[in-house]
Design an enzyme around this catalytic site. Structure first.
Site, short mmCIF file in Angstrom:
data_model
loop_
_atom_site.label_atom_id
_atom_site.label_comp_id
_atom_site.label_asym_id
_atom_site.label_seq_id
_atom_site.Cartn_x
_atom_site.Cartn_y
_atom_site.Cartn_z
N LEU A 209 0.83 -1.20 0.00
CA LEU A 209 0.00 0.00 0.00
C LEU A 209 0.86 1.25 0.00
CD1 LEU A 209 -2.78 1.33 0.12
CD2 LEU A 209 -2.66 1.17 2.61
N TYR A 210 1.97 1.20 0.73
CA TYR A 210 2.89 2.34 0.72
C TYR A 210 3.31 2.67 -0.71
CZ TYR A 210 7.33 4.86 1.07
OH TYR A 210 8.33 5.77 0.90
N ALA A 211 3.74 1.65 -1.46
CA ALA A 211 4.15 1.87 -2.85
C ALA A 211 3.00 2.42 -3.68
CB ALA A 211 4.66 0.56 -3.45
#
Length: 435
Positions: free
Chosen positions: A246-248
């Site tokens: 999700l960060y990416a």
């Protein structure tokens, strides 16, 4: 902080970067209108699921996990504005006035110090959240205050605060480093990533596009956008539509959002894809940091391996080299072309890899730390979990070399030696503990 170094001990950076002929090859983020529409729908869906469904179906205690409240302290008044103006005062010829978001963070502290050292005016903004030990952020704040840099405490989504800062100072540049970092934490608190990395970026760009004059913006993307790519080294022209976390995904969304604001409002935007930054005053959630802590405490450290005993490697990049890239990006950023939210012509849009070009196996990282700490590590070999971590990162930096003059010079052995020296000085008195 008795063990805290003076600001002059932060590694130096060169003076303002200049080029005889700034070669500028316009690099458009490779996204068609249809792809942009697709990403917009996807991330609007994410926002809906995270916020609206959680608020309607979860009890207040659970929804608080997803909705990180604004942490803005009281602000305003003559004394407050005076501190901002003093911090923003330019002390070099043709210097910049820079708003640095995430100024109490790892990269933000080093970049702010380097800008101030060369004579630019710097005002910081940070919410001092508790993702990791806030006392480390406060120590960085104290370090910067001694250099004359004021950090305003507030949330990047506080539009009223952002507008107030732009009323007080006509910032020529924004260095946007505020973000929710970390790959694995997204599985615990996904809402914080949407709040900081997507909504926060939009809040900032909304204020910047309405400013007159509009500032030039350099912002932190991430090497994580390359996701599941198997082609190495990673190039800015490679696909970035396969995020592994999700960060990416939020950083990829940020690049699409940057494209939109550049296209509609004429904001000059430069995205920097950082590759595993390390060094003094670093983040405690990074492997090199908590490996050091656990090795010294005699605890076992997890060392991940890929399927079939594959090697996990990272393109570790020393903080000094990252700072040089950040300053070069600011120095070569063209002016925004809009005014008061209206575009007057095409504006600069760029994205660069900032890495070291020399991936190092994590096992080698551990071996170097053992030698520097003079302690044998208790290694616990584990399979690479399916939590967003990827097997390797490797930067192609030819574009940054050509357009920014970017050239990393610090190898992992040298960089870790400097980090360990700082770590032992900062935590070695027994009064602090690396949390």
């Amino acid at each position: 902080m008795s063990q805290m170094k003076h600001i002059d001990d932060i590694p130096t950076s060169p003076g303002k970067f200049k080029m005889e002929k700034p070669p500028y090859n316009r690099l458009r983020l490779h996204s068609s209108l249809s792809r942009l529409t697709l990403w917009s729908v996807v991330f609007l869906g994410v926002i809906y699921l995270l916020f609206f469904r959680s608020s309607s179906s979860s009890p207040p205690a659970t929804s608080d996990l997803f909705r990180r409240s604004l942490r803005t302290s009281s602000y305003g008044g003559a004394a407050w504005e005076k501190r901002i103006r003093a911090s923003a005062k330019v002390r070099s010829r043709n210097g910049f006035t820079v708003l640095v978001t995430g100024a109490a963070g790892f990269v933000g502290t080093h970049v702010s110090a380097a800008l101030k050292r060369r004579g630019d005016g710097v005002v910081g903004l940070d919410c001092f959240n508790d993702y990791y030990d806030p006392s480390l952020k406060r120590a960085r704040q104290e370090l910067l205050e001694r250099a004359g840099i004021f950090i305003v405490e507030g949330d990047i989504n506080d539009v009223a605060l952002l507008k107030k800062l732009f009323e007080i100072i006509q910032f020529s540049h924004v260095m946007h480093l505020a973000a929710q970092a970390g790959v694995r934490y997204a599985m615990q608190n996904p809402g914080s990533y949407v709040h900081s990395n997507i909504a926060g970026l939009v809040s900032l760009l909304e204020v910047c596009k309405s400013a007159n004059p509009q500032p030039s913006i350099v912002w932190a993307s991430s090497s994580s956008v390359y996701g599941l790519n198997s082609k190495v080294p990673f190039s800015e022209m490679d696909r970035t539509d396969q995020p592994a976390s999700l960060y990416a995904a939020t950083k990829k969304a940020g690049e699409e959002i940057a494209h939109t604001y550049n296209h509609i409002y004429g904001l000059s935007l430069t995205g920097l894809r950082f590759f595993t930054v390390y060094g003094p005053w670093g983040r405690p959630d990074m492997a090199y940091f908590f490996f050091t802590k656990d090795i010294l405490k005699g605890k076992s450290i997890p060392i991940f391996e890929a399927p079939n005993h594959g090697t996990v490697a990272r393109d570790f990049t020393y903080i000094d080299d990252i700072v040089k890239g950040c300053l070069a990006a600011l120095d070569t950023a063209e002016k925004s072309t809009g005014s008061g939210g209206k575009k007057r012509g095409p504006a600069q849009l760029r994205v660069f890899n900032l890495g070291n070009t020399s991936p190092v196996p994590v096992l080698d990282l551990v071996s170097i730390l053992e030698r520097l700490l003079k302690v044998k590590a208790k290694r616990q070999i584990m399979k690479l979990p399916r939590n967003g971590d990827v097997q390797f990162t490797h930067a192609n930096i030819s574009l940054a070399q050509r357009e920014l003059g970017y050239k990393p010079t610090t190898d992992l052995q040298t960089g870790l030696k400097k980090f360990v020296h700082w770590y032992l000085n900062y935590y070695g008195d027994g009064k602090k503990s690396a949390q």
